[in-house]
Design an enzyme around this catalytic site. Structure first.
Site, mmCIF file in Angstrom:
data_model
loop_
_atom_site.group_PDB
_atom_site.id
_atom_site.type_symbol
_atom_site.label_atom_id
_atom_site.label_comp_id
_atom_site.label_asym_id
_atom_site.label_seq_id
_atom_site.Cartn_x
_atom_site.Cartn_y
_atom_site.Cartn_z
ATOM 1 C CB SER A 73 -78.408 49.576 61.529
ATOM 2 O OG SER A 73 -79.744 49.736 61.072
ATOM 3 C CG ASP A 235 -78.211 53.407 53.803
ATOM 4 O OD1 ASP A 235 -78.615 54.549 54.110
ATOM 5 O OD2 ASP A 235 -78.243 52.442 54.582
ATOM 6 C CG HIS A 238 -79.412 53.036 58.088
ATOM 7 N ND1 HIS A 238 -79.200 52.173 57.034
ATOM 8 C CD2 HIS A 238 -79.737 52.264 59.151
ATOM 9 C CE1 HIS A 238 -79.380 50.926 57.445
ATOM 10 N NE2 HIS A 238 -79.713 50.955 58.724
#
Length: 350
Positions: A73, A235, A238
């Site tokens: 990611s 979040d 990240h």
């Protein structure tokens, strides 16, 4: 402090040096379990639709440099909505500016990917091998408690195939998960230790196969602690756009050097900065402890290998200016210049 011998054992998959949760008391294991659940709940989930980044970036004469981003990611640029804020696009723009040629980018990274998923990403580019592959991988391997030897073996196989296909390969090694806000002690310490052990082992494996690595380690730790709202995404796990720009600026000089675009970057190590030619396992441990450090293969007296394995060059590539954004001009050995996609940038390279 990491041990070079342990990193070497992991990288060669002969053993994983014991320890870990198995030697902890039942009460400690229970505490770690509760902390892990609390951290997972705090991180939560962010809905995200990835922006279209597969495009041609920059301008110039000559055939475009073909560049593929692989990994997890972080490589995908999770949580940002502007394609130009993803690490892959930032790198493509920077490479184009240095090469004075357009760069054709393809991003195969997948959210949640571990090292074993890299082979599927490799399969997508076999028919058209690129000039350069940059890989960000490792965090999910630690999160999902995959055996480090298995993780490293998967990465090593992919790097070996890419090198055999004629690609230059740069791997951003496992970042320091101890910098994630919702993780408390002692889980934070264990996450940091596991991250750096994996990063060191990744470096040994990649350099042995002919690639080079850049330590992401604690690259963003100071910024995460001082500016959590700016460096973390929604979040709280990240990086934000600002954090991704910082990571890209650390990797760009190595990507350019791997492509042979800037021979002046391949200078002799500066011992005053802690650089040097070392056995690869020693260089790997040094790099894991200091973010922005590049490790690549070297020769001593015309030989690639010494009594302790392959020789490696340790170079400090970390930018001088921290907390960069895509709009800031960095002060480092190589400026990051973000070039907008060409007019045909909306054309997918799939």
């Amino acid at each position: 402090m990491l041990r070079a011998a342990r990193a070497r054992r992991i990288a060669t998959a002969t053993a994983f040096g014991g320890g870990g949760l198995t030697v902890l008391g039942a009460s400690t294991v229970a505490l770690l379990y509760l902390q892990a659940k609390a951290a997972h709940k705090a991180v939560g989930f962010t809905e995200w639709r990835s922006p279209k980044v597969n495009a041609v970036y920059g301008t110039g004469d000559g055939e475009p440099v073909s560049f593929v981003m692989m990994g997890d990611s972080t490589a995908a640029g999770f949580a940002v909505t502007d394609a130009l804020q993803t690490p892959a696009s930032l790198l493509a723009g920077g490479i184009s500016a240095v090469a004075e040629r357009p760069v054709r980018l393809r991003n195969t990274a997948r959210v949640g990917a571990t090292s074993k998923d890299l082979m599927a990403q490799l399969d997508r580019i076999r028919k058209r091998p690129p000039d350069l592959v940059v890989i960000f991988i490792g965090a999910n391997d630690v999160i999902h408690r995959i055996r480090p030897a298995d993780s490293v073996r998967s990465l090593q196989h992919v790097v070996r195939e890419l090198i055999g296909m004629g690609c230059a390969v740069v791997v951003g090694t496992c970042p320091d998960l101890g910098s994630v806000q919702p993780i408390a002690q002692p889980l934070r310490y264990i996450a940091r230790r596991a991250s750096r052990q994996l990063a060191a082992a990744q470096t040994i494996a990649v350099v042995e196969e002919g690639g080079r690595t850049v330590s992401l380690s604690n690259l963003l730790t100071d910024e995460f602690l001082l500016y959590p709202d700016e460096m973390f995404g929604p979040d709280r796990f990240h990086p934000s756009a600002r954090g991704y720009a910082q990571a890209a600026s650390a990797v760009l000089p190595s990507a350019c050097a791997a492509l042979g675009l800037m021979p002046d970057l391949e200078t002799l190590p500066d011992v005053r900065r802690g650089e040097g030619v070392l056995p690869v396992d020693v260089a790997a441990v040094e790099a894991a402890e200091r973010a922005g450090t590049e490790v690549s293969g070297a020769k001593v007296a015309g030989r690639e290998r010494g009594p302790r394995g392959r020789w490696a060059t340790l170079l400090r590539r970390r930018p001088k200016e921290n907390a960069l954004s895509s709009e800031d001009a960095p002060e480092s050995d190589t400026d990051v210049i973000t070039a907008a996609p060409r007019a045909d940038a909306g054309t997918s390279t799939r």
